[in-house]
Design an enzyme around this catalytic site. Structure first.
Site, PDB file in Angstrom:
ATOM      1  N   HIS A  39       0.840  -1.202   0.000  1.00  0.00           N
ATOM      2  CA  HIS A  39       0.000   0.000   0.000  1.00  0.00           C
ATOM      3  C   HIS A  39       0.871   1.246   0.000  1.00  0.00           C
ATOM      4  O   HIS A  39       1.294   1.707   1.062  1.00  0.00           O
ATOM      5  CB  HIS A  39      -0.897  -0.010   1.233  1.00  0.00           C
ATOM      6  CG  HIS A  39      -1.761  -1.233   1.324  1.00  0.00           C
ATOM      7  ND1 HIS A  39      -1.278  -2.455   1.716  1.00  0.00           N
ATOM      8  CD2 HIS A  39      -3.077  -1.412   1.062  1.00  0.00           C
ATOM      9  CE1 HIS A  39      -2.257  -3.353   1.685  1.00  0.00           C
ATOM     10  NE2 HIS A  39      -3.361  -2.744   1.294  1.00  0.00           N
ATOM     11  N   HIS A 287      -4.243   3.094  -3.205  1.00  0.00           N
ATOM     12  CA  HIS A 287      -4.369   2.430  -1.897  1.00  0.00           C
ATOM     13  C   HIS A 287      -3.560   1.135  -1.796  1.00  0.00           C
ATOM     14  O   HIS A 287      -2.693   1.024  -0.942  1.00  0.00           O
ATOM     15  CB  HIS A 287      -5.847   2.144  -1.582  1.00  0.00           C
ATOM     16  CG  HIS A 287      -6.048   1.174  -0.456  1.00  0.00           C
ATOM     17  ND1 HIS A 287      -6.123   1.561   0.863  1.00  0.00           N
ATOM     18  CD2 HIS A 287      -6.152  -0.181  -0.455  1.00  0.00           C
ATOM     19  CE1 HIS A 287      -6.273   0.486   1.617  1.00  0.00           C
ATOM     20  NE2 HIS A 287      -6.303  -0.585   0.852  1.00  0.00           N
ATOM     21  N   GLU A 439     -18.003  -5.669  24.145  1.00  0.00           N
ATOM     22  CA  GLU A 439     -17.111  -6.827  24.274  1.00  0.00           C
ATOM     23  C   GLU A 439     -15.879  -6.712  23.382  1.00  0.00           C
ATOM     24  O   GLU A 439     -14.772  -7.078  23.773  1.00  0.00           O
ATOM     25  CB  GLU A 439     -17.866  -8.124  23.943  1.00  0.00           C
ATOM     26  CG  GLU A 439     -18.990  -8.483  24.908  1.00  0.00           C
ATOM     27  CD  GLU A 439     -20.289  -7.742  24.605  1.00  0.00           C
ATOM     28  OE1 GLU A 439     -20.343  -6.984  23.602  1.00  0.00           O
ATOM     29  OE2 GLU A 439     -21.261  -7.917  25.367  1.00  0.00           O
ATOM     30  N   HIS A 488     -21.446 -18.792  31.940  1.00  0.00           N
ATOM     31  CA  HIS A 488     -22.648 -19.258  31.238  1.00  0.00           C
ATOM     32  C   HIS A 488     -22.191 -20.043  30.006  1.00  0.00           C
ATOM     33  O   HIS A 488     -22.463 -19.701  28.871  1.00  0.00           O
ATOM     34  CB  HIS A 488     -23.565 -18.093  30.873  1.00  0.00           C
ATOM     35  CG  HIS A 488     -24.067 -17.341  32.071  1.00  0.00           C
ATOM     36  ND1 HIS A 488     -23.215 -16.763  32.979  1.00  0.00           N
ATOM     37  CD2 HIS A 488     -25.321 -17.091  32.519  1.00  0.00           C
ATOM     38  CE1 HIS A 488     -23.931 -16.184  33.940  1.00  0.00           C
ATOM     39  NE2 HIS A 488     -25.209 -16.373  33.687  1.00  0.00           N
TER      40      HIS A 488
HETATM   41  C1  LIG Z   1     -11.465  -5.433   9.666  1.00  0.00           C
HETATM   42  C2  LIG Z   1     -10.912  -5.221   8.290  1.00  0.00           C
HETATM   43  N1  LIG Z   1     -11.744  -5.233   7.239  1.00  0.00           N
HETATM   44  C3  LIG Z   1     -11.254  -5.094   5.998  1.00  0.00           C
HETATM   45  C4  LIG Z   1      -9.927  -4.939   5.778  1.00  0.00           C
HETATM   46  C5  LIG Z   1      -9.383  -4.845   4.353  1.00  0.00           C
HETATM   47  N2  LIG Z   1      -8.928  -3.458   4.111  1.00  0.00           N
HETATM   48  C6  LIG Z   1      -7.648  -3.108   4.227  1.00  0.00           C
HETATM   49  S1  LIG Z   1      -7.395  -1.509   3.972  1.00  0.00           S
HETATM   50  C7  LIG Z   1      -9.026  -1.238   3.620  1.00  0.00           C
HETATM   51  C8  LIG Z   1      -9.499   0.125   3.264  1.00  0.00           C
HETATM   52  C9  LIG Z   1      -9.127   1.062   4.320  1.00  0.00           C
HETATM   53  O1  LIG Z   1      -9.469   2.357   4.005  1.00  0.00           O
HETATM   54  P1  LIG Z   1      -8.814   3.500   4.863  1.00  0.00           P
HETATM   55  O2  LIG Z   1      -8.771   3.117   6.271  1.00  0.00           O
HETATM   56  O3  LIG Z   1      -9.501   4.767   4.516  1.00  0.00           O
HETATM   57  O4  LIG Z   1      -7.326   3.486   4.388  1.00  0.00           O
HETATM   58  P2  LIG Z   1      -6.663   4.303   3.195  1.00  0.00           P
HETATM   59  O5  LIG Z   1      -6.995   3.599   1.946  1.00  0.00           O
HETATM   60  O6  LIG Z   1      -7.208   5.663   3.238  1.00  0.00           O
HETATM   61  O7  LIG Z   1      -5.242   4.210   3.560  1.00  0.00           O
HETATM   62  C10 LIG Z   1      -9.733  -2.414   3.751  1.00  0.00           C
HETATM   63  C11 LIG Z   1     -11.185  -2.533   3.531  1.00  0.00           C
HETATM   64  C12 LIG Z   1      -9.090  -4.924   6.908  1.00  0.00           C
HETATM   65  N3  LIG Z   1      -7.772  -4.795   6.814  1.00  0.00           N
HETATM   66  N4  LIG Z   1      -9.620  -5.045   8.145  1.00  0.00           N
END
Ligand SMILES: Cc1ncc(C[n+]2csc(CCOP(=O)(O)OP(=O)(O)O)c2C)c(N)n1
Ligand SMILES: [Mg+2]
Length: 700
Positions: A39, A287, A439, A488
């Site tokens: 990334h 990204h 939780e 539980h």
């Molecule tokens: C819980 C979770 N769901 C999905 C992903 C897959 N994922 C990695 S980065 C991303 C997008 C993140 O967007 P953002 O936080 O805005 O990051 P940016 O692209 O702006 O760096 C996703 C969906 C993940 N790493 N964790």
């Protein structure tokens, strides 16, 4: 000549800053390009932020990344890991081993960065605690990092309250967490932010990378709430920096954070993902994939960088970090070490406590006065035995604390002894944490406490372990001794019905590598389970306890509960040779198995009961021991567990039988459920006899 190749003495302060920032950017770009995976966009955008925090603000000594009073930096948007690998590399953070010794080698070398995302590289895909020194917590599952940071902030408050004395600010560190849109969309972040706001954690600063981009494109497709107002409503101080390249403004905002008392700080940082990339800036294309060779050149051009240089760290960069965080961190640590020596002279006991805690060791006498429960056919509930044990342990171990997600009275996890107190903003020494009905946030918070070297537990009903599971998994991945207490455990809350009756939970937790799951069978097994758990230094545990009373077994007649420490043990046996049939049981089904066993004995059948509170611990025993408990030639076997039958073939074999659950249970009084689903002695006896008849290795 470009500033990137100019003699360092010719550079202005601003140019030096830029040189460092663009080193972070280009290292990130090159690493992703080389790995053909990763990334690049967010490191390109947040390089100025990371530069500012690390080189101007963070009180952190790269020479000793585990110094207890260091500021913590959490990269919650873990996909932007190249930010962290660049920072750890450029600041010269040193590697530390599992014995807390510095090794004299770099935590992340340039070679590691060249081998980003490759096997054994110290620059893996996402930040991995325990694998790379200087990583404060593992991130990647979005939201976990920020939630964990709340535990770190609670820990700092608690430590300060316990250990600081007039003139001795032993613990006064801050926690910085960087997050993106994804983190803030995840529910766990909301839970944690709400708790942090309630607790007024003014040592905690989240910086939100407000770039309006996630994987599917612009956030307008799914995330249009007013994030700032949301955090104001949580009780945070909300600041905004409108330009992610403005390092002075960033520094000012961080300064405001450090001066803000009584609430956490949330900094909205407006940024451009893929900053500097002519074709990919502000798009999701920046990204999660390499920019491509042509675009890389264009980016470097935009940064005033030599277009063909790869993994270039220009002259002056290491030196500039050294003069910034290196000098500041070394001085801060040196001062602290001196302070700690005079502290030791005045408060020897407290100093020892700090040192013992830092090594994840236990204080002497940690297991004194643990309860011993006399045999009692009516017995006591697992949760009650747990409550009594917890209250002893938390008095013996000053830094053992925790709480429940609003079920303290039901989980019996409330610490009731004199002075235990509640942890609140105005009582940061309390040992009862009130997590609220959160939780997931709770489990991550427990991890944050464990990362801060406290011993911590979080509790709820077993059914809701699902709500905490991602953080439990991370505790295992991070090798943290977090403790999760779930009561539980099965159908014991009968009338509540299928929504409250765990079925698949045990086996799904047993599937998490490194996690120790324990389901003790009576009160003394509960005590022994705690004795085992408290000695864990690098493994989390899940303790699964009954709601209803379980008979306290007569340990004069049956084997001692100390067998828990081997995961499974022969609890009851027949005399006169090896058994004909083995009944394996856990938790509330152990006494049922014993009843069935007595009936079988009275009919002259040589049966054996194996109490198996923990598969994982049993698997760690020698083969000889395991075979002494479960002799391979005794194939008539029955497992009894009020949970999914899935997986028990491992111990009963394909010819064995499991008295377990294949449905979600039902809503009815417990006795009726036990009858309906076959958890009665006569049924177990019948199944055992069937096994004997089928196995062909019985005498009859
Ligand atoms: C819980 C979770 N769901 C999905 C992903 C897959 N994922 C990695 S980065 C991303 C997008 C993140 O967007 P953002 O936080 O805005 O990051 P940016 O692209 O702006 O760096 C996703 C969906 C993940 N790493 N964790
Ligand atoms: Mg984003």
């Amino acid at each position: 000549m470009s500033y990137a190749t100019a003699p360092v003495e010719n550079l202005s302060a601003a140019e030096l800053d830029q040189l460092c920032i663009n080193s972070i950017r280009t290292l990130s770009i090159d690493a992703v390009q080389q790995a053909k995976s990763g990334h690049p966009g967010t490191p390109m955008a947040l390089a100025p932020l990371v530069y500012t925090i690390w080189n101007r603000v963070l009180r952190f000594d790269p020479q000793n990344p585990i110094w207890p009073n260091r500021d913590r930096f959490v990269l919650s948007n873990g996909h932007a890991s190249m930010l962290l690998w660049s920072a750890l590399h450029l600041t010269g953070v040193q590697a530390v081993n599992a014995d807390y010794e510095t090794l004299g080698t770099a935590s992340v070398s340039l070679d590691d960065i060249r081998r980003f995302r490759q096997f054994d590289s110290k620059a893996p895909g996402h930040p991995e605690y325990h694998w790379v020194s200087g990583v404060e917590t593992t991130t990647g599952p979005l939201g976990q990092g920020v939630a964990t940071s709340v535990g770190m902030a609670i820990a700092q408050k608690w430590l300060a309250n316990r250990f600081n004395r007039p003139e001795f600010e032993i613990f006064d560190y801050s926690i910085y967490a960087v997050c993106g849109d994804g983190c803030l969309m995840e529910g766990i972040a909301s839970e944690a932010a709400s708790l942090a706001g309630h607790l007024g954690l003014d040592n905690l600063c989240w910086i939100y990378d407000n770039n309006h981009i996630t994987i599917e494109g612009n956030t307008r497709i799914a995330f249009t709430e007013d994030v700032q107002t949301r955090f104001i409503a949580y009780g945070w101080n909300v600041l905004r920096v409108g330009d992610a390249n403005d390092t002075d403004r960033i520094e000012q905002a961080l300064e405001v954070f450090r001066k803000t008392k009584g609430r956490p700080t949330f900094i909205v940082l407006d940024s451009h993902i893929g900053y500097g990339s002519p074709h990919k800036q502000d798009t999701s294309a920046a990204h999660g994939e390499p920019l491509g060779d042509d675009e890389v050149r264009l980016c470097k051009k935009a940064y005033g960088w030599p277009e063909d240089a790869k993994f270039l760290v220009p002259d002056g960069v290491y030196g500039h970090f050294n003069a910034g965080i290196g000098k500041r961190g070394a001085e801060a640590r040196q001062k602290w070490m001196e302070l700690f020596e005079s502290y030791r002279a005045q408060y020897a006991d407290l100093a020892v406590e700090i040192e013992v805690m830092q090594k994840r060791e236990l204080p002497t006498g940690w297991d004194r006065n643990l309860p011993v429960f006399p045999a009692d056919p009516k017995g006591i509930a697992g949760r009650d035995a747990s409550g009594k044990t917890l209250n002893v342990l938390a008095q013996n171990i000053p830094w053992f604390l925790g709480g429940s997600a609003d079920l303290g009275p039901s989980n019996k996890t409330t610490l009731t002894f004199q002075g235990a107190g509640d942890f609140q903003a105005d009582s940061p020494g309390g040992k009862n944490l009130h997590f609220g009905i959160r939780e997931h946030g709770m489990a991550a918070t427990v991890n944050g406490l464990a990362l801060s070297k406290l011993r911590a537990f979080g509790a709820s009903f077993f059914i809701f372990s699902d709500y905490a599971r991602p953080a439990i998994r991370l505790a295992a991945l991070m090798e943290l001794p977090s403790l999760f207490i779930f009561t539980h455990d099965a159908m014991g809350d009968g009338e509540d019905g299928p929504t409250h009756q765990p079925v698949e939970h045990l086996i799904s937790l047993r599937a998490i590598p490194g996690l120790i799951t324990l389901r003790p069978g009576d009160a003394n097994e509960v005590v022994e389970a705690y004795r085992y758990i408290m000695q864990l230094r690098h493994q989390p545990a899940v303790l699964v306890l009954s709601r209803q009373a379980l008979p306290t077994l007569d340990r004069g007649k049956y084997a001692p509960a100390a067998g828990v420490s081997q995961g499974a043990y022969v609890l009851a046996d027949a005399s006169g040779g090896i058994p004909e049939v083995i009944i394996i049981a856990t938790g509330s089904e152990v006494s049922l198995a014993v009843e069935a066993h007595e009936k079988l004995l009275s009919e002259g059948i040589r049966s054996r009961v194996v109490s198996m509170p923990s598969w994982e611990i049993f698997e760690q025993q020698s083969r000889a021991y395991r075979e002494s408990v479960l002799p391979p030639n005794v194939t008539a076997r029955v497992a009894v567990e009020q949970a999914s039958t899935f997986g028990w073939e491992r111990y009963v074999g394909t010819s064995g039988q499991v008295v377990g659950m294949n449905t979600f249970g039902a809503s009815a009084p417990l006795k009726e459920l036990q009858r309906k689903f076959g958890f009665e002695p006569d049924h177990v006896v019948a199944v055992a006899k069937e096994q004997l008849a089928n196995s062909g290795n019985g005498n009859r």
